[in-house]
Motif scaffolding. Sequence first.
Motif, short mmCIF file in Angstrom:
data_model
loop_
_atom_site.label_atom_id
_atom_site.label_comp_id
_atom_site.label_asym_id
_atom_site.label_seq_id
_atom_site.Cartn_x
_atom_site.Cartn_y
_atom_site.Cartn_z
N UNK A 195 0.81 -1.21 0.00
CA UNK A 195 0.00 0.00 0.00
C UNK A 195 0.85 1.26 0.00
N UNK A 196 1.95 1.23 0.72
CA UNK A 196 2.79 2.43 0.80
C UNK A 196 3.35 2.81 -0.57
N UNK A 197 3.68 1.82 -1.39
CA UNK A 197 4.17 2.12 -2.74
C UNK A 197 3.06 2.73 -3.60
N UNK A 198 1.85 2.21 -3.48
CA UNK A 198 0.73 2.76 -4.24
C UNK A 198 0.43 4.19 -3.80
N UNK A 213 0.93 10.13 -4.68
CA UNK A 213 1.50 11.42 -4.26
C UNK A 213 2.41 12.00 -5.33
N UNK A 214 3.23 11.15 -5.93
CA UNK A 214 4.12 11.61 -7.00
C UNK A 214 3.34 12.11 -8.21
N UNK A 260 -7.03 19.85 -13.40
CA UNK A 260 -6.63 18.45 -13.24
C UNK A 260 -5.81 18.27 -11.97
N UNK A 261 -4.87 19.20 -11.73
CA UNK A 261 -4.06 19.13 -10.51
C UNK A 261 -4.93 19.32 -9.27
N UNK A 262 -5.89 20.23 -9.36
CA UNK A 262 -6.80 20.46 -8.23
C UNK A 262 -7.64 19.22 -7.93
N UNK A 263 -8.15 18.59 -8.97
CA UNK A 263 -8.95 17.39 -8.79
C UNK A 263 -8.13 16.26 -8.17
N UNK A 264 -6.92 16.08 -8.65
CA UNK A 264 -6.04 15.06 -8.09
C UNK A 264 -5.75 15.32 -6.62
N UNK A 265 -5.51 16.59 -6.28
CA UNK A 265 -5.23 16.95 -4.89
C UNK A 265 -6.44 16.71 -4.01
N UNK A 266 -7.62 17.08 -4.49
CA UNK A 266 -8.84 16.86 -3.71
C UNK A 266 -9.08 15.37 -3.48
N UNK A 267 -8.81 14.56 -4.48
CA UNK A 267 -8.96 13.11 -4.35
C UNK A 267 -7.98 12.57 -3.33
N UNK A 268 -6.76 13.07 -3.36
CA UNK A 268 -5.74 12.63 -2.42
C UNK A 268 -6.10 13.02 -0.98
#
Length: 108
Positions: free
Chosen positions: A38-41, A46-47, A81-89
Motif C-alpha cells: 500500500x505504501x508504494x501505491x 502522491x508523486x 486536473x491538478x486540483x482534482x487530483x489533490x482533492x482526491x488525495x
Amino acid sequence: MDKVGLNVALQRSYLLESTRMRGNAAAGASGAASGTDFSQALKSALDQVNSAQTKARELDTQFQMGNPAVSLEETVLASQSASLGFQTLVSTRNRLVAAYNEIMNMQV
C-alpha cells in the motif's frame, strides 16, 4: 475558446482524471494481489499529484510570461486536473485517518 467550449473541455478533463484515478485504483488492487504494498501505491499517487501540480504551475508561469505556445485553455485544464487530483488525495487521506481512528477505538 468560448464559455461553452471551456465547460466542455473542463468536463472532459474531469472525466479523464476520474478515469485515470479509477485505473490507478484498479492497478493498486491488482498490485496488492501481486505483492505491491500500500505504501508504494500511496507514494505513486502522491508523486502523480505532485507532478500534475508542478506541470500546472509551469504552464501558469509560461502563460503569464506571454509564451504563445501555451494557451489559456491548456493552463486552466492543467490547473483543474491538478486540483482534482489533490482533492482526491485529501479525501483518501481523510478516509484513511477515519479508518485508523475507528480501528484504534475498537475494543479487543
